[in-house]
Design an enzyme around this catalytic site. Structure first.
Site, PDB file in Angstrom:
ATOM      1  N   GLU A  12       0.850  -1.237   0.132  1.00  0.00           N
ATOM      2  CA  GLU A  12       0.055  -0.039   0.141  1.00  0.00           C
ATOM      3  C   GLU A  12       0.835   1.460  -0.045  1.00  0.00           C
ATOM      4  O   GLU A  12       0.325   2.390  -0.358  1.00  0.00           O
ATOM      5  CB  GLU A  12      -0.933  -0.018   1.125  1.00  0.00           C
ATOM      6  CG  GLU A  12      -2.121  -0.914   1.128  1.00  0.00           C
ATOM      7  CD  GLU A  12      -2.916  -1.351   2.131  1.00  0.00           C
ATOM      8  OE1 GLU A  12      -4.177  -1.482   2.003  1.00  0.00           O
ATOM      9  OE2 GLU A  12      -2.307  -1.216   3.247  1.00  0.00           O
ATOM     10  N   GLY A  78     -12.575  -4.235   1.154  1.00  0.00           N
ATOM     11  CA  GLY A  78     -13.588  -4.844   0.448  1.00  0.00           C
ATOM     12  C   GLY A  78     -14.990  -4.313   0.097  1.00  0.00           C
ATOM     13  O   GLY A  78     -15.334  -3.505   0.930  1.00  0.00           O
ATOM     14  N   MET A 172      -9.618  -3.069   7.789  1.00  0.00           N
ATOM     15  CA  MET A 172      -9.126  -3.528   8.994  1.00  0.00           C
ATOM     16  C   MET A 172      -8.209  -2.371   9.752  1.00  0.00           C
ATOM     17  O   MET A 172      -7.826  -2.554  10.850  1.00  0.00           O
ATOM     18  CB  MET A 172      -8.313  -4.631   8.950  1.00  0.00           C
ATOM     19  CG  MET A 172      -9.085  -5.627   8.140  1.00  0.00           C
ATOM     20  SD  MET A 172      -8.097  -7.515   7.912  1.00  0.00           S
ATOM     21  CE  MET A 172      -7.853  -7.966   9.625  1.00  0.00           C
ATOM     22  N   GLU A 173      -8.447  -1.000   9.210  1.00  0.00           N
ATOM     23  CA  GLU A 173      -7.743  -0.066   9.839  1.00  0.00           C
ATOM     24  C   GLU A 173      -8.096   1.312  10.085  1.00  0.00           C
ATOM     25  O   GLU A 173      -7.725   2.326  10.939  1.00  0.00           O
ATOM     26  CB  GLU A 173      -6.022   0.021   9.360  1.00  0.00           C
ATOM     27  CG  GLU A 173      -5.261  -1.133   9.281  1.00  0.00           C
ATOM     28  CD  GLU A 173      -5.410  -1.958   8.229  1.00  0.00           C
ATOM     29  OE1 GLU A 173      -6.176  -1.695   7.330  1.00  0.00           O
ATOM     30  OE2 GLU A 173      -5.239  -3.349   8.201  1.00  0.00           O
ATOM     31  N   ASP A 196     -11.860  -6.478  -3.648  1.00  0.00           N
ATOM     32  CA  ASP A 196     -12.653  -7.794  -3.490  1.00  0.00           C
ATOM     33  C   ASP A 196     -14.100  -7.277  -3.063  1.00  0.00           C
ATOM     34  O   ASP A 196     -14.349  -6.245  -2.638  1.00  0.00           O
ATOM     35  CB  ASP A 196     -11.906  -8.726  -2.461  1.00  0.00           C
ATOM     36  CG  ASP A 196     -11.926  -8.160  -1.158  1.00  0.00           C
ATOM     37  OD1 ASP A 196     -10.613  -7.613  -0.589  1.00  0.00           O
ATOM     38  OD2 ASP A 196     -12.790  -8.241  -0.364  1.00  0.00           O
TER      39      ASP A 196
HETATM   40  N1  ADE Z   1      -9.349  -5.269   2.986  1.00  0.00           N
HETATM   41  C1  ADE Z   1      -9.437  -5.703   1.534  1.00  0.00           C
HETATM   42  N2  ADE Z   1     -10.572  -6.485   1.459  1.00  0.00           N
HETATM   43  C2  ADE Z   1     -10.984  -6.955   2.878  1.00  0.00           C
HETATM   44  C3  ADE Z   1     -11.628  -7.759   3.397  1.00  0.00           C
HETATM   45  N3  ADE Z   1     -12.442  -8.555   2.608  1.00  0.00           N
HETATM   46  N4  ADE Z   1     -11.981  -7.798   4.703  1.00  0.00           N
HETATM   47  C4  ADE Z   1     -11.182  -6.958   5.444  1.00  0.00           C
HETATM   48  N5  ADE Z   1     -10.250  -6.050   4.897  1.00  0.00           N
HETATM   49  C5  ADE Z   1     -10.121  -5.936   3.795  1.00  0.00           C
END
Ligand code: ADE
Length: 230
Positions: A12, A78, A172-173, A196
């Site tokens: 990143e 995501g 996640m951050e 995703d």
């Molecule tokens: N970052 C990118 N895709 C993610 C996902 N599916 N879950 C958590 N963090 C992500």
């Protein structure tokens, strides 16, 4: 002005370091921080490692130890919203922790006493990002981002997060960086490019698109930096 550019994973921030070419590497509190001068402004760049705890440590270190005055986060997410496809950009209007749960005491998901379910991002920077997007002909969706210590690869969990927090994307951050910046009065901007759809194919999609999506986000962040120092 000293600008922080933070990511969670090496991929990143790699495009940003590549752009900078020369920088000084400082090891501190178990991480590497990269200091550079860019068009006459000081930058501090780092990846925190994945998750809320490591990102809290890095954001706090950037503010308290390196003295940054603006926080820009670049990375991947995501998608929850069906409007968001791989490679699309989302900027957080506000962020929430989807895995924070003391509902047993009658509180809503994402809430702890003396905290709040959402932390609002800096409105001025969101407006700047819209100006940047229209200048370069890109679309950036503004939306709610939900954060948790969980890679979501499950339609049911994703839909629950979407419904509970009205969230458009998850990662996640972001929310932990937001909590730190809000508490320490540092304006922050969280940008993510979709890697995703947080469904059963998420891990494959993530592996396939991490680099290109991280690059999309990083390129836009550098355009933001250019605008901020203009
Ligand atoms: N970052 C990118 N895709 C993610 C996902 N599916 N879950 C958590 N963090 C992500």
């Amino acid at each position: 002005m000293k600008i922080a550019i933070m990511g969670a994973m090496p991929e990143e921030i790699a495009p940003i370091l590549k752009r900078l070419e020369t920088y000084k590497t400082i090891e501190y509190a178990g991480n590497k921080y990269y200091e550079a001068s860019y068009k006459g402004v000081d930058l501090v760049v780092a990846y925190s490692k994945i998750g809320k705890v490591f990102s809290t440590l890095t954001a706090t270190t950037m503010i308290e130890h390196f003295g940054i005055s603006v926080m820009l986060f670049s990375g991947v997410a995501g998608a929850i919203s069906s409007e968001l496809k791989v490679g699309d950009l989302i900027v957080a209007s506000k962020l929430s922790q989807h895995d924070l749960d003391i509902t047993a005491f009658g509180h809503p998901y994402g809430y702890v006493p003396e905290g709040s379910v959402y932390v609002e991002a800096d409105r001025k920077m969101i407006e700047i990002s819209k100006a940047v997007a229209s200048e370069i002909g890109k679309t950036v969706k503004e939306g709610i981002i939900a954060t948790g210590d969980q890679f979501v690869a499950n339609e049911e969990r994703k839909n629950w997060i979407g419904k509970t927090f009205n969230a458009d994307a998850l990662e996640m951050e972001g929310a932990s960086v937001a909590v730190v910046c809000d508490a320490l009065n540092v304006p922050f901007f969280i940008l993510r490019a979709i890697s995703d759809a947080a469904d059963m194919d998420a891990s494959f999609s993530f592996d396939e698109f991490l680099e290109t999506s991280a690059n999309e986000s990083a390129e836009f962040i550098m355009k933001m930096v250019d605008k901020l120092i203009d």
